[in-house]
Write a protein that holds these residues in place. Sequence first.
Motif, short mmCIF file in Angstrom:
data_model
loop_
_atom_site.label_atom_id
_atom_site.label_comp_id
_atom_site.label_asym_id
_atom_site.label_seq_id
_atom_site.Cartn_x
_atom_site.Cartn_y
_atom_site.Cartn_z
N ARG A 137 -17.47 33.04 13.79
CA ARG A 137 -18.37 34.10 13.35
C ARG A 137 -17.70 34.92 12.24
O ARG A 137 -16.47 34.96 12.12
CB ARG A 137 -18.73 35.02 14.52
N ASN A 138 -18.57 35.51 11.42
CA ASN A 138 -18.14 36.40 10.33
C ASN A 138 -17.19 35.74 9.36
O ASN A 138 -16.22 36.34 8.89
CB ASN A 138 -17.49 37.67 10.91
N LEU A 139 -17.46 34.44 9.05
CA LEU A 139 -16.62 33.77 8.06
C LEU A 139 -16.95 34.28 6.66
O LEU A 139 -18.11 34.60 6.37
CB LEU A 139 -16.85 32.25 8.12
N PRO A 140 -15.98 34.36 5.77
CA PRO A 140 -16.26 34.81 4.40
C PRO A 140 -17.02 33.75 3.62
O PRO A 140 -16.89 32.55 3.88
CB PRO A 140 -14.87 35.05 3.81
N ALA A 141 -17.84 34.20 2.67
CA ALA A 141 -18.59 33.28 1.81
C ALA A 141 -17.66 32.72 0.75
O ALA A 141 -17.05 33.47 -0.01
CB ALA A 141 -19.77 34.00 1.18
N MET A 142 -17.55 31.40 0.68
CA MET A 142 -16.66 30.74 -0.28
C MET A 142 -17.42 30.11 -1.43
O MET A 142 -16.79 29.69 -2.42
CB MET A 142 -15.84 29.65 0.44
N ASP A 143 -18.74 29.98 -1.35
CA ASP A 143 -19.54 29.36 -2.40
C ASP A 143 -20.33 30.41 -3.16
O ASP A 143 -20.52 31.55 -2.69
CB ASP A 143 -20.49 28.31 -1.81
N LEU A 144 -20.81 30.03 -4.33
CA LEU A 144 -21.54 30.95 -5.18
C LEU A 144 -22.90 31.33 -4.59
O LEU A 144 -23.47 32.36 -4.95
CB LEU A 144 -21.74 30.34 -6.57
N ASN A 145 -23.42 30.50 -3.69
CA ASN A 145 -24.72 30.81 -3.09
C ASN A 145 -24.63 31.81 -1.94
O ASN A 145 -25.62 32.09 -1.27
CB ASN A 145 -25.39 29.52 -2.60
N GLY A 146 -23.44 32.35 -1.69
CA GLY A 146 -23.28 33.34 -0.64
C GLY A 146 -23.05 32.75 0.73
O GLY A 146 -23.05 33.49 1.72
N PHE A 147 -22.83 31.44 0.83
CA PHE A 147 -22.59 30.78 2.12
C PHE A 147 -21.30 29.97 2.02
O PHE A 147 -20.61 29.95 1.01
CB PHE A 147 -23.76 29.88 2.50
N SER A 148 -21.01 29.27 3.12
CA SER A 148 -19.89 28.33 3.18
C SER A 148 -20.36 27.08 3.90
O SER A 148 -21.37 27.09 4.61
CB SER A 148 -18.69 28.95 3.91
N ASP A 149 -19.61 25.99 3.72
CA ASP A 149 -19.84 24.73 4.43
C ASP A 149 -18.61 24.47 5.32
O ASP A 149 -17.77 23.62 5.00
CB ASP A 149 -20.06 23.58 3.45
N PRO A 150 -18.45 25.22 6.42
CA PRO A 150 -17.18 25.19 7.15
C PRO A 150 -17.04 23.98 8.08
O PRO A 150 -18.01 23.43 8.60
CB PRO A 150 -17.24 26.48 7.97
N TYR A 151 -15.78 23.60 8.26
CA TYR A 151 -15.39 22.63 9.29
C TYR A 151 -13.99 23.02 9.76
O TYR A 151 -13.28 23.80 9.10
CB TYR A 151 -15.44 21.19 8.79
N VAL A 152 -13.57 22.48 10.90
CA VAL A 152 -12.29 22.83 11.51
C VAL A 152 -11.39 21.60 11.51
O VAL A 152 -11.82 20.50 11.89
CB VAL A 152 -12.49 23.35 12.95
N ARG A 153 -10.15 21.82 11.08
CA ARG A 153 -9.14 20.76 11.11
C ARG A 153 -8.06 21.15 12.11
O ARG A 153 -7.54 22.27 12.07
CB ARG A 153 -8.53 20.57 9.72
N LEU A 154 -7.72 20.24 13.02
CA LEU A 154 -6.74 20.49 14.07
C LEU A 154 -5.55 19.56 13.87
O LEU A 154 -5.73 18.37 13.53
CB LEU A 154 -7.34 20.27 15.46
N GLN A 155 -4.34 20.08 14.10
CA GLN A 155 -3.14 19.27 13.94
C GLN A 155 -2.12 19.66 14.99
O GLN A 155 -1.82 20.84 15.19
CB GLN A 155 -2.54 19.44 12.54
N LEU A 156 -1.60 18.65 15.68
CA LEU A 156 -0.51 18.82 16.63
C LEU A 156 0.51 17.72 16.34
O LEU A 156 0.24 16.55 16.59
CB LEU A 156 -1.01 18.74 18.07
N GLY A 157 1.64 18.11 15.79
CA GLY A 157 2.60 17.11 15.36
C GLY A 157 2.04 16.29 14.22
O GLY A 157 1.63 16.80 13.19
N LYS A 158 2.01 14.97 14.40
CA LYS A 158 1.46 14.08 13.38
C LYS A 158 0.00 13.71 13.65
O LYS A 158 -0.59 12.98 12.87
CB LYS A 158 2.29 12.79 13.32
N ASN A 159 -0.57 14.21 14.73
CA ASN A 159 -1.95 13.88 15.09
C ASN A 159 -2.90 14.90 14.47
O ASN A 159 -2.70 16.11 14.59
CB ASN A 159 -2.13 13.87 16.62
#
Length: 749
Positions: free
Chosen positions: A11-33
């Motif tokens: 929630r409350n993610l900042p807008a990163m695109d010029l249209n005032g929105f973002s296309d967010p996704y989550v990347r997870l990393q533990l060690g080399k995985n």
Amino acid sequence: MKLQVRVIEARNLPAMDLNGFSDPYVRLQLGKNRSRTKVVKKCLNPTWGEEFSFRVEDLNEELVISVLDEDKYFNDDFVGQIKIPVSQVFDAENKSLGTVWYPLQPKNKKSKKDCGEILLNISFSQNNSFVDFSCNGDHAQSMGKLADVTLESSARFSNVTSTCLSPVRQEDSYSREERSCSQKTFAGRIVQMFNKNLDTLATTSAKGIETSELLEDTKPEVSDDRSEDQSSSCSFEELVKTMESKDSGSEIPSNLPGGVLLDQLYMITPSELNVLLFSPDSSFYASLADVQGTSELQMGPWKFENGGENLKRVLTYIKAATRLIKAVKGTEEQVYLKADGKAYAVLASVSTPDVMYGSTFKTELLYCITPGPELPSGEQCSHLVISWRMNFLQSTMMKGMIENGARQGLKDSYEQYANLLSQNVKKVDSKDIGLNKDQVLATLQAQPQSDWKLIAQYFANFTVVSTVFMGIYVLVHILLALPSTIQGLEFLGLDLPDSIGEFIVCGVLVLQAERVLMMISRFLQARRQKVQEICYLLKRTIMALWKARSLTPEQKVRIVEEESEAKLQTEESGSFLDLEDVSMSEVYSSSLPVPTSFCMELFNGGDLDRKAMERAGCHNYSCSPWESENSDVYGRQIYYRFDKRISRYRGEVTSTQQRSPLPDKNGWLVEEVMTLHGVPLDDYFNLQLRYQVEDLPSRSKGCHVRVFCGVAWLKSTKHQKRIAKNILSSLQDRLKVVFGVVEKEFANR
């Protein structure tokens, strides 16, 4: 030992695109995985609801969770991240941190930027049972004390290790425990020892004692995860009722972006349809496996996981071989997202790691069962919608080809699924619903939205607000200012700017007013066009209903027979079933001093094919082998990326080719449908090519090559002529290079 991470929402993610929105996704990393979630388009409060599992080998590692904004043409933008030590989860109560909102941290620690929050559930897997070591002596008791810490991830091996360890080795381990300054570090080493020395432990059992005897001698304790034991002993109906009692009233999930595979009404209640499709006692899945040629189907029991939050089961099977791939093993995880007695939603995640690039993606299917419309007979009906998407766990250059192949395979599979389901449950047609003209027209009406709300959405921007502010400011100034004296070239009724600053301010006001007037004009034009489209749609619908009503049964039967004959003729001709009739123009024609057989090696996927495509600026070229589709008709799939000199966007290309001999058997005809990805307006069109290679009558070792091209427009745009001109020009240059390579290779042979 496995770490379970459930990414729920942000929630409350900042807008990163010029249209005032973002296309967010989550990347997870533990060690080399590494793992990642799906991308949620144009959203600042996204919901994922995905679960990941990581194998833990060192408690000193950190789980890094980053939120990024997907960018189509540039590198993805960093939004924020959090780092959670694995030891923190291990030391927590019940080895779980629970469901908690975590504030996202910026990349620069000194920055005070608000990056939003993410809701996570992090815990260690509680699925394995604890074991009591049955060795004699105090050392066995000391090892039993460590069982709660070390054997959670290795309980399945404990029956062997508890009996096979000699007293001397147990004393050594006990002395190491006393010397250890941290029980947690020692536990981590024990876990690594079990993981790395699995094969050794399995073979170093006591002399003359079989593994089966060891399993009989040692008695495991009861697992602390009582929810699984209870769920395994409960019936499917009881488990679903438990889910219904826990339902929080959330909405049914929206369809997945890959498309809808099945959308149909059935004369059955939603709860009965849910039992038919997902109950272990139902024979539907077994019948479907027989129809699709699936073998070795094994359905695991439905179980509650994560403290009773998720109802889940696992299916394994071997998919039947197709034209492109051999028989492969598939694993399907089905999880209930919603169950409230009236609506049900089940998310199925299918993994096929044995296929090419199978470890980089999962196919996700969403089954939504909702109540259907009320029938005149008073019976209840259900609305079943099945949608899909590809969830890419890793980045791969074969993304376009994988999606196209999966789309066609799922389409064929769920046609069989729908046919089998209609044999078990009656479908609801328009006669059963009893729709009349007024009801059909009512379904076409959009949700009511006031004009004032539309005006607020359209004009709530910086241009309009700043113009209004400047106008009010000028009006207040006019009211407060005294009349100025006439000077310079002014006369009564004409007040000119008296300085450069006044002239600039007047110019800015005029430009701002012009922009606002243009926005008002476009808004009114769009409203007028929308009204015209609605009127046209209503007119077409009324005409279709009237025509269908006026046709006699004999005329309806004749229309169906004509459509069936046309479809049969198309299939027998071996041409593309979905190939549209477009205007084809000749873009290349040349007589080559090359035999037809050698020239056709350009389409065989060999060295000549790859070399010619690379010279023409097509990198990462890959193709599937030719597969027989009909008598003398073969098909294959192609993928490559454009070089920067071909396209500054470096787009991707996926295409389908079909090869067949010419009618007089003196050459070959190759037809191709080409789809572009990653270029502007790529979803507005596709290309259709026709290669004609035939023998020259005057030369025994020569052939004549002709290439035709056409652009099939899927959507209308005012740039059609310019796009078509650029495509044909680029294609002509590529064809000259390609067939130039063919001549050169034949001369150097």
